[in-house]
Design a protein around this motif. Structure first.
Motif, PDB file in Angstrom:
ATOM      1  N   GLY A  48       0.909  -1.219   0.014  1.00 50.82           N
ATOM      2  CA  GLY A  48      -0.037  -0.008  -0.108  1.00 50.82           C
ATOM      3  C   GLY A  48       0.853   1.399   0.055  1.00 50.82           C
ATOM      4  N   TRP A  49       2.002   1.198   0.595  1.00 59.57           N
ATOM      5  CA  TRP A  49       2.798   2.243   0.396  1.00 59.57           C
ATOM      6  C   TRP A  49       3.304   2.623  -0.718  1.00 59.57           C
ATOM      7  CZ3 TRP A  49       4.626   4.750   4.894  1.00 59.57           C
ATOM      8  CH2 TRP A  49       5.440   5.610   4.995  1.00 59.57           C
ATOM      9  N   LEU A  50       3.729   1.836  -1.537  1.00 56.29           N
ATOM     10  CA  LEU A  50       3.952   1.765  -2.897  1.00 56.29           C
ATOM     11  C   LEU A  50       3.149   2.506  -3.687  1.00 56.29           C
ATOM     12  CD1 LEU A  50       5.858   1.292  -5.434  1.00 56.29           C
ATOM     13  CD2 LEU A  50       5.098  -0.912  -5.552  1.00 56.29           C
ATOM     14  N   GLU A  51       1.764   1.880  -3.554  1.00 55.36           N
ATOM     15  CA  GLU A  51       0.546   2.694  -4.123  1.00 55.36           C
ATOM     16  C   GLU A  51       0.384   4.198  -3.805  1.00 55.36           C
ATOM     17  OE1 GLU A  51      -1.645   1.439  -6.360  1.00 55.36           O
ATOM     18  OE2 GLU A  51      -0.829  -0.601  -6.308  1.00 55.36           O
ATOM     19  N   ALA A  52       0.505   4.431  -2.436  1.00 53.16           N
ATOM     20  CA  ALA A  52       0.562   5.729  -2.321  1.00 53.16           C
ATOM     21  C   ALA A  52       1.794   6.556  -2.715  1.00 53.16           C
ATOM     22  CB  ALA A  52       0.559   5.875  -0.447  1.00 53.16           C
ATOM     23  N   CYS A  53       2.732   5.966  -2.964  1.00 50.06           N
ATOM     24  CA  CYS A  53       4.025   6.793  -3.388  1.00 50.06           C
ATOM     25  C   CYS A  53       3.790   7.059  -4.754  1.00 50.06           C
ATOM     26  CB  CYS A  53       5.238   6.014  -3.269  1.00 50.06           C
ATOM     27  SG  CYS A  53       5.956   6.137  -1.510  1.00 50.06           S
ATOM     28  N   TYR A  54       3.200   6.111  -5.565  1.00 50.76           N
ATOM     29  CA  TYR A  54       2.748   6.061  -6.926  1.00 50.76           C
ATOM     30  C   TYR A  54       1.752   7.565  -7.069  1.00 50.76           C
ATOM     31  CZ  TYR A  54       1.500   4.735 -11.697  1.00 50.76           C
ATOM     32  OH  TYR A  54       1.152   4.842 -13.017  1.00 50.76           O
ATOM     33  N   ASP A  55       0.731   7.292  -6.328  1.00 47.10           N
ATOM     34  CA  ASP A  55      -0.215   8.289  -6.363  1.00 47.10           C
ATOM     35  C   ASP A  55       0.363   9.534  -6.247  1.00 47.10           C
ATOM     36  OD1 ASP A  55      -2.267   6.420  -7.072  1.00 47.10           O
ATOM     37  OD2 ASP A  55      -2.920   6.541  -5.077  1.00 47.10           O
ATOM     38  N   LEU A  56       1.261   9.972  -5.661  1.00 45.96           N
ATOM     39  CA  LEU A  56       1.885  11.096  -5.050  1.00 45.96           C
ATOM     40  C   LEU A  56       3.196  11.466  -5.892  1.00 45.96           C
ATOM     41  CD1 LEU A  56       1.693  10.873  -1.345  1.00 45.96           C
ATOM     42  CD2 LEU A  56       0.119  12.232  -2.895  1.00 45.96           C
ATOM     43  N   GLY A  57       3.593  10.624  -6.533  1.00 46.18           N
ATOM     44  CA  GLY A  57       4.707  10.831  -7.591  1.00 46.18           C
ATOM     45  C   GLY A  57       6.152  10.619  -6.873  1.00 46.18           C
ATOM     46  N   THR A  58       6.083   9.942  -5.799  1.00 39.22           N
ATOM     47  CA  THR A  58       7.456   9.877  -4.961  1.00 39.22           C
ATOM     48  C   THR A  58       8.085   8.663  -5.687  1.00 39.22           C
ATOM     49  OG1 THR A  58       6.340  10.747  -3.171  1.00 39.22           O
ATOM     50  CG2 THR A  58       8.385   9.429  -2.909  1.00 39.22           C
ATOM     51  N   THR A  59       9.244   8.606  -5.703  1.00 47.60           N
ATOM     52  CA  THR A  59      10.105   7.739  -6.471  1.00 47.60           C
ATOM     53  C   THR A  59      10.212   6.382  -5.182  1.00 47.60           C
ATOM     54  OG1 THR A  59      11.256   9.049  -7.860  1.00 47.60           O
ATOM     55  CG2 THR A  59      12.420   6.907  -7.525  1.00 47.60           C
ATOM     56  N   VAL A  60      10.194   5.271  -5.854  1.00 45.32           N
ATOM     57  CA  VAL A  60      10.272   4.040  -4.789  1.00 45.32           C
ATOM     58  C   VAL A  60      11.385   3.160  -5.254  1.00 45.32           C
ATOM     59  CG1 VAL A  60       9.176   1.885  -3.992  1.00 45.32           C
ATOM     60  CG2 VAL A  60       7.870   4.154  -3.987  1.00 45.32           C
ATOM     61  N   LEU A  61      12.216   2.615  -4.197  1.00 43.97           N
ATOM     62  CA  LEU A  61      13.098   1.607  -4.663  1.00 43.97           C
ATOM     63  C   LEU A  61      12.610   0.452  -3.680  1.00 43.97           C
ATOM     64  CD1 LEU A  61      16.453   3.280  -3.575  1.00 43.97           C
ATOM     65  CD2 LEU A  61      15.208   3.203  -5.744  1.00 43.97           C
ATOM     66  N   ALA A  62      12.166  -0.669  -4.455  1.00 39.57           N
ATOM     67  CA  ALA A  62      11.548  -1.739  -4.079  1.00 39.57           C
ATOM     68  C   ALA A  62      12.412  -2.970  -4.079  1.00 39.57           C
ATOM     69  CB  ALA A  62      10.312  -2.006  -4.907  1.00 39.57           C
ATOM     70  N   PRO A  63      12.285  -4.076  -3.161  1.00 37.86           N
ATOM     71  CA  PRO A  63      13.108  -4.950  -3.017  1.00 37.86           C
ATOM     72  C   PRO A  63      12.644  -6.092  -4.063  1.00 37.86           C
ATOM     73  CG  PRO A  63      11.266  -5.138  -1.181  1.00 37.86           C
ATOM     74  CD  PRO A  63      11.230  -3.866  -1.996  1.00 37.86           C
ATOM     75  N   SER A  64      13.611  -7.121  -4.264  1.00 38.89           N
ATOM     76  CA  SER A  64      13.579  -7.997  -5.380  1.00 38.89           C
ATOM     77  C   SER A  64      12.445  -8.937  -5.014  1.00 38.89           C
ATOM     78  CB  SER A  64      14.681  -8.617  -5.765  1.00 38.89           C
ATOM     79  OG  SER A  64      15.262  -9.132  -4.484  1.00 38.89           O
ATOM     80  N   CYS A  65      12.213  -9.141  -4.008  1.00 37.74           N
ATOM     81  CA  CYS A  65      11.041 -10.123  -3.315  1.00 37.74           C
ATOM     82  C   CYS A  65       9.571  -9.824  -3.856  1.00 37.74           C
ATOM     83  CB  CYS A  65      10.994 -10.429  -1.840  1.00 37.74           C
ATOM     84  SG  CYS A  65      10.775  -8.762  -1.027  1.00 37.74           S
ATOM     85  N   GLY A  66       8.634 -10.460  -3.976  1.00 38.14           N
ATOM     86  CA  GLY A  66       7.261 -10.166  -4.226  1.00 38.14           C
ATOM     87  C   GLY A  66       7.201  -9.733  -5.576  1.00 38.14           C
ATOM     88  N   PHE A  67       6.109  -8.991  -5.696  1.00 45.44           N
ATOM     89  CA  PHE A  67       5.650  -8.536  -7.032  1.00 45.44           C
ATOM     90  C   PHE A  67       5.828  -6.895  -7.109  1.00 45.44           C
ATOM     91  CE2 PHE A  67       4.309 -12.957  -6.623  1.00 45.44           C
ATOM     92  CZ  PHE A  67       4.699 -13.274  -7.934  1.00 45.44           C
ATOM     93  N   TYR A  68       6.526  -6.206  -6.409  1.00 46.69           N
ATOM     94  CA  TYR A  68       6.507  -4.782  -6.539  1.00 46.69           C
ATOM     95  C   TYR A  68       6.708  -4.163  -7.967  1.00 46.69           C
ATOM     96  CZ  TYR A  68       6.607  -6.143  -1.473  1.00 46.69           C
ATOM     97  OH  TYR A  68       6.506  -6.503  -0.488  1.00 46.69           O
ATOM     98  N   PRO A  69       7.835  -4.387  -8.627  1.00 48.87           N
ATOM     99  CA  PRO A  69       7.742  -3.924 -10.140  1.00 48.87           C
ATOM    100  C   PRO A  69       6.514  -4.097 -10.854  1.00 48.87           C
ATOM    101  CG  PRO A  69       9.790  -5.195  -9.409  1.00 48.87           C
ATOM    102  CD  PRO A  69       8.731  -5.637  -8.418  1.00 48.87           C
ATOM    103  N   GLN A  70       5.730  -5.257 -10.644  1.00 48.52           N
ATOM    104  CA  GLN A  70       4.615  -5.781 -11.293  1.00 48.52           C
ATOM    105  C   GLN A  70       3.368  -4.958 -11.071  1.00 48.52           C
ATOM    106  OE1 GLN A  70       6.530  -8.218 -10.019  1.00 48.52           O
ATOM    107  NE2 GLN A  70       7.300  -9.326 -11.879  1.00 48.52           N
ATOM    108  N   GLN A  71       3.404  -4.261  -9.801  1.00 48.20           N
ATOM    109  CA  GLN A  71       2.500  -3.706  -9.128  1.00 48.20           C
ATOM    110  C   GLN A  71       2.307  -2.086  -9.589  1.00 48.20           C
ATOM    111  OE1 GLN A  71       2.618  -3.511  -4.606  1.00 48.20           O
ATOM    112  NE2 GLN A  71       0.863  -2.196  -4.643  1.00 48.20           N
ATOM    113  N   ARG A  72       3.550  -1.587  -9.538  1.00 47.50           N
ATOM    114  CA  ARG A  72       3.644  -0.095  -9.986  1.00 47.50           C
ATOM    115  C   ARG A  72       5.095  -0.054 -10.507  1.00 47.50           C
ATOM    116  NH1 ARG A  72      -1.407   0.982 -11.287  1.00 47.50           N
ATOM    117  NH2 ARG A  72      -2.696   0.470  -9.473  1.00 47.50           N
TER     118      ARG A  72
END
Length: 129
Positions: A48-72
């Motif tokens: 959800g933090w990634l979603e909020a950052c995407y809504d606001l235009g804040t750059t995110v560094l996400a880990p390789s686990c999970g599906f974060y790059p596919q999410q946003r």
């Protein structure tokens, strides 16, 4: 890692913010003010933090686990149950600094997306009843 970040903060190499919980308005203001937000997860699927950052235009560094790059859209670094790849984190921070990527949701598309998701849930739930 936190000790290293605190040392870098004391040296003026980064601004480290450790804080209590924010209400919604304070959280949005905090996220908008960040140059980059590093998700520290070692496991998980979505954020959800990634979603909020995407809504606001804040750059995110996400880990390789999970599906974060596919999410946003986000920058990634190696971090999973096997540990942290510090070199890939440094590379991602450097990319964020040098390229200043802005990946922000289009409010109209986000509204349409929410509508599509709500309809898909409605269809699924109606089919299960």
């Amino acid at each position: 890692m936190l000790d290293e970040l605190r040392a870098m903060s004391r040296e003026g190499r980064l601004e480290l913010s450790v804080h209590d919980y924010f209400d919604d308005d304070a959280l949005w203001n905090y996220l908008i003010g960040l140059d980059v937000s590093v998700l520290p997860y070692r496991f998980g699927t979505h954020s959800g933090w990634l979603e909020a950052c995407y809504d606001l235009g804040t750059t995110v560094l996400a880990p390789s686990c999970g599906f974060y790059p596919q999410q946003r859209p986000c920058l990634t670094y190696g971090h999973d149950r096997q540990g942290l790849d510090a070199e890939s984190l440094r590379d991602a921070v450097r990319t964020a600094y040098e390229e200043r990527p802005v990946r922000r949701a289009d409010p109209v598309e986000r509204g349409a997306e929410r509508f599509r998701i709500a309809r898909a849930h409605e269809t699924l739930y109606a089919g299960l009843l």
